[in-house]
Design a protein around this motif. Structure first.
Motif, PDB file in Angstrom:
ATOM      1  N   ARG A  81       3.586  -6.055  -6.554  1.00  0.00           N
ATOM      2  CA  ARG A  81       2.298  -6.513  -7.100  1.00  0.00           C
ATOM      3  C   ARG A  81       2.414  -7.937  -7.653  1.00  0.00           C
ATOM      4  NH1 ARG A  81      -1.385  -2.297  -8.461  1.00  0.00           N
ATOM      5  NH2 ARG A  81      -0.550  -0.188  -8.159  1.00  0.00           N
ATOM      6  N   ALA A 103       2.812   1.127  -3.722  1.00  0.00           N
ATOM      7  CA  ALA A 103       1.976   1.262  -4.919  1.00  0.00           C
ATOM      8  C   ALA A 103       1.167   2.551  -4.938  1.00  0.00           C
ATOM      9  CB  ALA A 103       1.031   0.059  -5.022  1.00  0.00           C
ATOM     10  N   TYR A 104       0.768   3.056  -3.759  1.00  0.00           N
ATOM     11  CA  TYR A 104      -0.164   4.182  -3.731  1.00  0.00           C
ATOM     12  C   TYR A 104       0.351   5.368  -2.924  1.00  0.00           C
ATOM     13  CZ  TYR A 104      -3.046   0.249  -5.181  1.00  0.00           C
ATOM     14  OH  TYR A 104      -3.530  -0.854  -5.840  1.00  0.00           O
ATOM     15  N   LEU A 115       0.821  -1.210   0.000  1.00  0.00           N
ATOM     16  CA  LEU A 115       0.000   0.000   0.000  1.00  0.00           C
ATOM     17  C   LEU A 115       0.860   1.266   0.000  1.00  0.00           C
ATOM     18  CD1 LEU A 115      -2.749  -1.144   2.546  1.00  0.00           C
ATOM     19  CD2 LEU A 115      -2.981  -0.926   0.066  1.00  0.00           C
ATOM     20  N   GLN A 135      -4.733  -3.479  -9.157  1.00  0.00           N
ATOM     21  CA  GLN A 135      -5.535  -2.264  -9.297  1.00  0.00           C
ATOM     22  C   GLN A 135      -4.672  -0.999  -9.258  1.00  0.00           C
ATOM     23  OE1 GLN A 135      -8.818  -2.506 -10.046  1.00  0.00           O
ATOM     24  NE2 GLN A 135      -8.361  -4.703 -10.007  1.00  0.00           N
ATOM     25  N   SER A 136      -5.114   0.001 -10.017  1.00  0.00           N
ATOM     26  CA  SER A 136      -4.430   1.298  -9.993  1.00  0.00           C
ATOM     27  C   SER A 136      -5.028   2.231  -8.940  1.00  0.00           C
ATOM     28  CB  SER A 136      -4.510   1.966 -11.376  1.00  0.00           C
ATOM     29  OG  SER A 136      -5.868   2.142 -11.756  1.00  0.00           O
ATOM     30  N   ASP A 137      -6.247   1.943  -8.497  1.00  0.00           N
ATOM     31  CA  ASP A 137      -6.934   2.756  -7.487  1.00  0.00           C
ATOM     32  C   ASP A 137      -6.888   2.008  -6.158  1.00  0.00           C
ATOM     33  OD1 ASP A 137      -8.843   3.990  -5.782  1.00  0.00           O
ATOM     34  OD2 ASP A 137      -9.954   4.739  -7.510  1.00  0.00           O
ATOM     35  N   TRP A 138      -6.325   2.632  -5.119  1.00  0.00           N
ATOM     36  CA  TRP A 138      -6.174   1.945  -3.841  1.00  0.00           C
ATOM     37  C   TRP A 138      -7.516   1.592  -3.212  1.00  0.00           C
ATOM     38  CZ3 TRP A 138      -8.106   3.685   0.765  1.00  0.00           C
ATOM     39  CH2 TRP A 138      -8.432   5.049   0.868  1.00  0.00           C
ATOM     40  N   ARG A 139      -8.540   2.376  -3.497  1.00  0.00           N
ATOM     41  CA  ARG A 139      -9.855   2.101  -2.911  1.00  0.00           C
ATOM     42  C   ARG A 139     -10.410   0.771  -3.423  1.00  0.00           C
ATOM     43  NH1 ARG A 139      -9.051   7.098  -4.412  1.00  0.00           N
ATOM     44  NH2 ARG A 139      -9.271   8.823  -2.928  1.00  0.00           N
ATOM     45  N   ASP A 161       7.297  -1.168  -7.047  1.00  0.00           N
ATOM     46  CA  ASP A 161       5.836  -1.219  -7.163  1.00  0.00           C
ATOM     47  C   ASP A 161       5.430  -2.456  -7.955  1.00  0.00           C
ATOM     48  OD1 ASP A 161       3.140  -0.878  -7.617  1.00  0.00           O
ATOM     49  OD2 ASP A 161       3.369   0.905  -8.876  1.00  0.00           O
ATOM     50  N   LEU A 171       0.714   5.871   0.184  1.00  0.00           N
ATOM     51  CA  LEU A 171      -0.037   6.195   1.389  1.00  0.00           C
ATOM     52  C   LEU A 171       0.914   6.306   2.564  1.00  0.00           C
ATOM     53  CD1 LEU A 171      -2.997   3.677   0.909  1.00  0.00           C
ATOM     54  CD2 LEU A 171      -2.986   6.108   0.369  1.00  0.00           C
TER      55      LEU A 171
END
Length: 482
Positions: free
Chosen positions: A431, A258-259, A255, A321-325, A427, A261
């Protein structure tokens, strides 16, 4: 010989209190055990570690004595006061968790994690054994599910507290603080929880009385591994644990990498999304197995089987996924579904062995699973991600990933091209590595298919006849029964 008359008359409320305290024990265990995975990226950057070293701390360092001491600890649990052993173990590992915050080198942190493993090796076998003597065969999966809520709730507590404390006060403070609650709980367990005779709940349910002589480790191992259902379920547990520890050690780093955060955000995500989903799955698995198992013992194998098969593609999709949500939503869904495996598996195995074998059985399962998962899984996952990082990075000006990206990140004054290449390589490597590890869940599912083919016969042999539809005791013993 164990019999109903040899036991105290415990109320339903008292048994619930004992189960709550043991669940909190499990919570502290998992919070202290897994906080490293949440704050591992901060440790990696601070101490300039590779992912192999991070995996080594998360798995091998913890398990080196956890594996070797679990069976001797279980043997003590078959003979001596289990409450004293549980209270002592939580005090020990809590102390070493706090001491981890004072580590300044990889070697010092390694020694502290070994200390945590020593403490935790002594606690689980007596806890499982005690629960099986407080709760009867037909309520055992549900009771074990409540106990195992400590796993996801501990992940939640460790992730949230660890992430927030690391973000605002540093990773050392996170370790120091998280070790303190266990010391208080150790005292509460000692003061409140009573030891009960082995085989208490089985005797109340009309099962064969338990011998006062504890079988040897070899006798227990021969018994457990002679049961086809148990062999396949233990293999399923081992493969699940391999994936859960191997991939789980790098969920929080994923997390972050990749994103982008921060640690507080990652802690909250893992705590509320992933931890809560695992809690739902853990309880649901026990409830479903007990509910459907009354009419069909194969439910104890079908529930884990379905969970593992459905969870695998969800988890793999999350890592792409490209969107963490979306990634977090998929991981949460996979967590609910895959964690239904736990309670039915352990309840089924315990229902097939003698009461004085259960602590040692727990240790044997931990031994097999830990050798594969903790000793190998986390290090293998880290090595795979390291190798893929080097592959995706290639070389820049004749140098590779390990040289230009120490700790997985480029130096602050490095050229923009190198910084971007480091981020992209780790990244993609994380994954791909996590997706590959997750495929092991399908292998685990195969063993639950095989277990479903023999479980009805093995249950019948364990009880000397067809499975009863209820474990309710005669009316005169009803108040004392589980």
């Amino acid at each position: 010989m164990a019999h109903p008359g040899a036991t105290p008359n415990m109320s339903r409320g008292y048994r619930g209190c004992v189960l709550l305290l043991l669940m909190l024990y499990s919570l502290c265990s998992w919070a202290d055990r897994t906080v490293l995975s949440t704050i591992g990226q901060a440790i990696k950057v601070d101490l300039k570690l590779s992912d192999v070293e991070l995996g080594f701390l998360h798995g091998f360092a913890f398990s080196i004595l956890y594996v070797t001491l679990s069976v001797p600890a279980a043997r003590l649990s078959e003979r001596f006061n289990r409450v004293n052993i549980i209270a002592g173990s939580i005090a020990l590992w809590s102390l070493f968790t706090s001491l981890s915050g004072f580590a300044r080198t990889f070697g010092q942190l390694l020694l502290c994690r070994i200390g945590v493993g020593v403490g935790e090796a002594c606690g689980n076998p007596p806890a499982y054994s005690l629960i099986t003597d407080y709760f009867g065969p037909r309520r055992r999966a549900t009771a074990l599910a409540i106990y195992q809520l400590g796993l996801p709730l501990g992940i939640m507590a460790g992730a949230i507290a660890g992430g927030v404390l690391t973000q605002y006060h540093g990773w050392r403070t996170a370790f120091m603080v998280l070790g303190l609650p266990g010391l208080v709980l150790a005292l509460l367990l000692k003061l409140i929880v009573r030891e009960v005779p082995r085989g208490h709940s089985d005797a109340l349910a009309g099962r064969v009385a338990t011998s006062d002589v504890s079988p040897s480790t070899w006798q227990t191992a021969r018994r457990v591994f002679s049961i086809p259902t148990a062999r396949h379920m233990i293999m399923g547990v081992t493969l699940f644990t391999f994936v859960n520890y191997g991939a789980g050690a790098f969920i929080a780093p994923f997390l972050v990498r990749a994103y982008a955060l921060n640690y507080a955000e990652v802690g909250l995500i893992i705590g509320f999304a992933i931890g809560a989903s695992n809690a739902v799955g853990t309880f649901a698995g026990g409830y479903l197995a007990d509910h459907f198992g009354r009419s069909n013992p194969r439910a104890y194998a079908y529930v884990p089987l379905i969970g593992l098969v459905v969870a695998t593609p969800l988890a793999i999709a999350a890592y792409l996924q490209s969107d963490w949500r979306i990634a977090v939503a998929l991981l949460a869904a996979a967590g609910v579904i895959q964690f239904v495996y736990f309670s039915p598996t352990y309840a089924a195995i315990y229902n097939m062995v003698d009461a004085r074998m259960r602590a040692t059985t727990t240790a044997l399962i931990s031994l097999v699973a830990s050798l594969a998962a903790l000793v190998i899984g986390t290090v293998a996952a880290g090595a795979l991600i390291d190798a893929l990082s080097g592959y995706y990075f290639g070389t820049v000006e004749g140098a590779g990933f390990a040289t230009l990206c120490p700790g997985g990140v480029a130096a602050p004054d490095a050229p923009a091209l190198i910084q971007a290449s480091c981020r992209a390589a780790i990244d993609q490597a994380t994954r791909t590595g996590l997706a590959f590890c997750t495929l092991g869940l399908l292998w685990a599912a195969v063993h639950f298919i095989l277990a479903s083919r023999t479980i009805t016969q093995d249950f019948a042999r364990a009880t000397g006849g067809p499975q009863p539809r209820s474990d309710e005791p005669p009316a005169e013993a009803a108040q004392a029964a589980v």
